[in-house]
Design a protein around this motif. Structure first.
Motif, PDB file in Angstrom:
ATOM      1  N   THR A 227       0.817  -1.222   0.000  1.00  0.00           N
ATOM      2  CA  THR A 227       0.000   0.000   0.000  1.00  0.00           C
ATOM      3  C   THR A 227       0.850   1.271   0.000  1.00  0.00           C
ATOM      4  N   GLU A 228       2.119   1.174   0.420  1.00  0.00           N
ATOM      5  CA  GLU A 228       2.984   2.360   0.445  1.00  0.00           C
ATOM      6  C   GLU A 228       3.704   2.582  -0.875  1.00  0.00           C
ATOM      7  N   THR A 229       4.131   1.505  -1.517  1.00  0.00           N
ATOM      8  CA  THR A 229       4.844   1.643  -2.789  1.00  0.00           C
ATOM      9  C   THR A 229       3.927   1.482  -3.992  1.00  0.00           C
ATOM     10  N   ASN A 230       2.788   0.888  -3.779  1.00  0.00           N
ATOM     11  CA  ASN A 230       1.840   0.535  -4.852  1.00  0.00           C
ATOM     12  C   ASN A 230       2.461  -0.446  -5.840  1.00  0.00           C
ATOM     13  N   LEU A 231       3.411  -1.250  -5.347  1.00  0.00           N
ATOM     14  CA  LEU A 231       4.086  -2.246  -6.179  1.00  0.00           C
ATOM     15  C   LEU A 231       3.788  -3.648  -5.643  1.00  0.00           C
ATOM     16  N   PRO A 232       3.816  -4.643  -6.528  1.00  0.00           N
ATOM     17  CA  PRO A 232       3.639  -6.027  -6.064  1.00  0.00           C
ATOM     18  C   PRO A 232       4.701  -6.410  -5.041  1.00  0.00           C
ATOM     19  N   SER A 233       4.324  -7.262  -4.131  1.00  0.00           N
ATOM     20  CA  SER A 233       5.198  -7.609  -3.017  1.00  0.00           C
ATOM     21  C   SER A 233       5.057  -9.085  -2.685  1.00  0.00           C
ATOM     22  N   GLY A 234       6.055  -9.598  -1.958  1.00  0.00           N
ATOM     23  CA  GLY A 234       5.930 -10.914  -1.365  1.00  0.00           C
ATOM     24  C   GLY A 234       4.990 -10.857  -0.173  1.00  0.00           C
ATOM     25  N   TYR A 235       4.953 -11.935   0.592  1.00  0.00           N
ATOM     26  CA  TYR A 235       4.007 -11.979   1.704  1.00  0.00           C
ATOM     27  C   TYR A 235       4.631 -12.663   2.909  1.00  0.00           C
ATOM     28  N   ALA A 236       3.959 -12.513   4.049  1.00  0.00           N
ATOM     29  CA  ALA A 236       4.421 -13.116   5.295  1.00  0.00           C
ATOM     30  C   ALA A 236       3.614 -14.379   5.592  1.00  0.00           C
TER      31      ALA A 236
END
Length: 546
Positions: A227-236
């Motif tokens: 939500t901060e970068t608006n880029l796809p991310s991995g997960y926890a």
């Protein structure tokens, strides 16, 4: 005394060349003229713009019958596309086109971050779409916060793949990312003072860091958006995370990070760990040493360490690890321009051997090379020019596998003592470096073969940029002043003039040839001479330095 005090005088042409070469990837006469009349602070501020990318996203012109096109914004799963190696290269083609077409600090800083948080695009970066997201992350934090980036890049899908943290689980810890995070990305080792003790951290800290990082996983579908970068991310994944307390060594004041068993708790642990590492003064110094090596020179003495590196690290700490204030202070300083001692031409201006990319960038932008338009001639730009010539032949032949250094430590020229940037210039790289200008002038790949769909017009360059092209002495001097960090002497001027006027012939031979071209628009004679002159001047030792 080395000084971070800002240079208060106007730059002038010599210092403007130095700043533009070191700070940006766009080196043009018009921009040189513009900043030469500014103070260093004003010039650096003018370069600290954040323009939107000219190319919004990369394009794949293959397969010919039905191009994959803008595959990085496709709703299809990233693994459904073929040609992943080529596509990762096309991502760098997109990045490079933006970098050379904008006069800004952004792209050089983006590349600096690449050298600091290294991912090799063809040695484990994963799918091309993930690599595209990775490059976007570097661009996003080019003017941003290194501490925040250290957190965000931990969940970058390419980084998770490249350093195996996606395989790091509580029951089978993988220390790869944890080790590189400390050794190469942040605080660095320091002198080894014992078995498993590297001054700035210990093997115990690597083991505990790996536990903090356990359970962070790749998300190949790009379904999770930060939500901060608006880029796809991995997960926890809390089920694969080590929930035990993590106790660090005396290097970190024996700090304990309380183990958590929720996804939110995993991010809290990551936050606490990164804050702990960045609270160490040596972390700030490590980044400032990297910045100094990147922008100024590869070696320095104790005076520079005390008067430049340490104060820069304090600026970094004061700004909570925002990188731009540090870069601005360095690039505007008296020290950066050799103006803080009694010898204004000692050993900073002209002290770095250009990388193959820097060489290409300067030739492309100074000579206003007309590249195929990626929007209207995608196949010619992405495939013929960039992928088949620049990426696969020129850069690799010049020992710069683009965005794919041979190890996580980065490009040897950035870290390998004692040669550092001198490694760019060797018997192994000469052919590609020297044949670059020949290829661009002829419009052919003379290193191997093939049409590159780009052709450098030396006559047009001289006509549009040189004030007195009919005088061979003035012509050579003006071109040399554009190309080289320092002015050339009479002997070098006469040597280069020999490409315009044959030995024993008077200067008016060239004057007449130029006059004939202007009156008839037949450039046959002057083109042969200017092609030879520009080739010789680009391949001269003076142009290899910046």
């Amino acid at each position: 005394m080395a000084s971070l005090n800002p240079l208060t005088s106007k730059l002038g042409f010599r210092k403007a060349k130095h700043l533009l070469r070191r700070a940006t990837f766009n080196y043009s006469k018009s921009q040189l003229d513009a900043i030469a009349d500014m103070t260093a602070t004003d010039a650096v501020n003018s370069l600290a713009t954040l323009p939107p990318n000219i190319l919004a996203e990369p394009y794949d012109p293959l397969p010919t019958s039905n191009p994959d096109g803008f595959w990085t914004s496709s709703t299809n799963h990233p693994n459904t596309f073929t040609g992943q190696t080529r596509k990762r290269a096309l991502v760098t083609a997109w990045w490079w086109y933006n970098a050379i077409n904008q006069v800004t600090l952004k792209h050089k800083l983006s590349f600096f971050i690449h050298t600091s948080f290294t991912v090799g695009k063809d040695s484990g970066a994963g799918l091309s779409t993930n690599f595209y997201d990775h490059i976007q992350l570097l661009d996003l934090y080019a003017y941003g916060n290194l501490k925040t980036l250290a957190k965000k890049i931990t969940l970058d899908n390419s980084m998770l793949d490249y350093l195996d943290n996606t395989n790091n689980v509580a029951t089978n810890p993988n220390e790869n990312y944890a080790r590189e995070f400390l050794e190469l990305f942040t605080i660095l080792k320091g002198p080894q003072i014992g078995n498993g003790n590297y001054t700035n951290y210990t093997e115990i800290d690597v083991q505990q860091a790996a536990k903090v990082f356990s359970g962070f996983k790749q998300q190949l579908s790009r379904a999770i958006i930060d939500t901060e970068t608006n880029l796809p991310s991995g997960y926890a994944n809390k089920n694969q995370h080590s929930t035990s307390n993590k106790t660090f060594s005396a290097a970190f004041n024996n700090q304990v990070i309380i183990g958590k068993n929720t996804e939110t708790g995993m991010f809290e642990e990551l936050h606490d760990f990164v804050e702990m590492v960045f609270a160490q003064p040596e972390t700030a110094k490590a980044y400032c040493r990297k910045l100094y090596k990147f922008y100024v020179k590869s070696e320095w003495n104790e005076t520079v360490e005390n008067d430049i590196i340490t104060p820069l690290s304090q600026i970094l700490i004061t700004n909570n690890y925002d990188i731009l204030p540090v870069v601005k202070a360095l690039l505007a300083s008296e020290h950066f321009y050799d103006a803080d001692d009694g010898n204004p031409s000692d050993n900073i201006i002209g002290s770095i051997v250009k990388s193959p990319m820097q060489l290409l960038n300067e030739v492309s932008t100074l000579f206003n090379l007309e590249l195929p338009n990626p929007n209207t001639n995608a196949a010619q730009y992405y495939a013929n020019f960039f992928f088949y010539f620049v990426h696969n032949v020129y850069l690799k032949g010049a020992s710069m596998d683009f965005f794919n250094p041979d190890s996580v430590a980065g490009y040897p020229a950035h870290y390998q003592e004692p040669d550092f940037d001198r490694l760019w210039f060797s018997s192994n790289t000469l052919i590609s470096r020297y044949k670059l200008i020949e290829s661009l002038i002829l419009g052919k790949n003379t290193i191997t073969s093939g049409n590159i769909f780009v052709k450098l017009d030396t006559v047009l360059f001289v006509k549009n940029n040189i004030l007195n092209p009919s005088n061979p002495n003035d012509l050579v001097t003006e071109i040399a002043n554009l190309l080289y960090p320092e002015s050339i002497d009479t002997d070098r001027t006469n040597y280069f003039k020999g490409f315009l006027v044959d030995a024993g012939f008077p200067d008016y031979y060239w004057t007449g040839a130029w006059s004939d071209y202007i009156s008839t628009n037949d450039n046959t004679t002057v083109k042969v001479r200017l092609d030879a002159l520009i080739t010789a001047m680009i391949n001269a030792a003076e142009f290899q330095l910046m």
